[in-house]
Design a protein around this motif. Structure first.
Motif, mmCIF file in Angstrom:
data_model
loop_
_atom_site.group_PDB
_atom_site.id
_atom_site.type_symbol
_atom_site.label_atom_id
_atom_site.label_comp_id
_atom_site.label_asym_id
_atom_site.label_seq_id
_atom_site.Cartn_x
_atom_site.Cartn_y
_atom_site.Cartn_z
ATOM 1 N N THR A 29 0.867 -1.169 0.000
ATOM 2 C CA THR A 29 0.000 0.000 0.000
ATOM 3 C C THR A 29 0.902 1.218 0.000
ATOM 4 N N ARG A 31 0.834 5.413 -0.008
ATOM 5 C CA ARG A 31 0.014 6.603 0.202
ATOM 6 C C ARG A 31 0.693 7.786 -0.472
ATOM 7 N N LYS A 37 -0.722 10.589 -8.045
ATOM 8 C CA LYS A 37 -1.161 9.294 -8.571
ATOM 9 C C LYS A 37 -1.821 9.459 -9.934
ATOM 10 N N SER A 52 1.052 0.122 -12.317
ATOM 11 C CA SER A 52 1.906 -0.741 -11.502
ATOM 12 C C SER A 52 3.265 -0.967 -12.176
#
Length: 67
Positions: A29, A31, A37, A52
């Protein structure tokens, strides 16, 4: 072999990249700000790769380029 041994042993950038790309996938994960993003995902789509794969590529390139 550990990554530190590759660095200490004078492995080439290509050898370091190969080492970093090996292994089983592990979910993580991360953040980050939404804007970061979104821009990274958009940048990844330009050459047709997944978000990814883009993140993995960035990490590998950063680590393999270090001496």
């Amino acid at each position: 072999m550990k990554y530190a041994e590759l660095i200490g042993g004078g492995a080439s950038t290509s050898q370091r990249q190969d080492f970093l790309a090996e292994g089983d996938p592990t979910p993580i994960t991360l953040r980050v700000p939404k804007n970061l993003k979104d821009v990274a995902a958009e940048t990844a789509r330009l050459p047709g790769i997944s978000f990814s794969a883009f993140v993995r590529s960035c990490i590998i390139n950063e680590l393999a380029g270090r001496d």
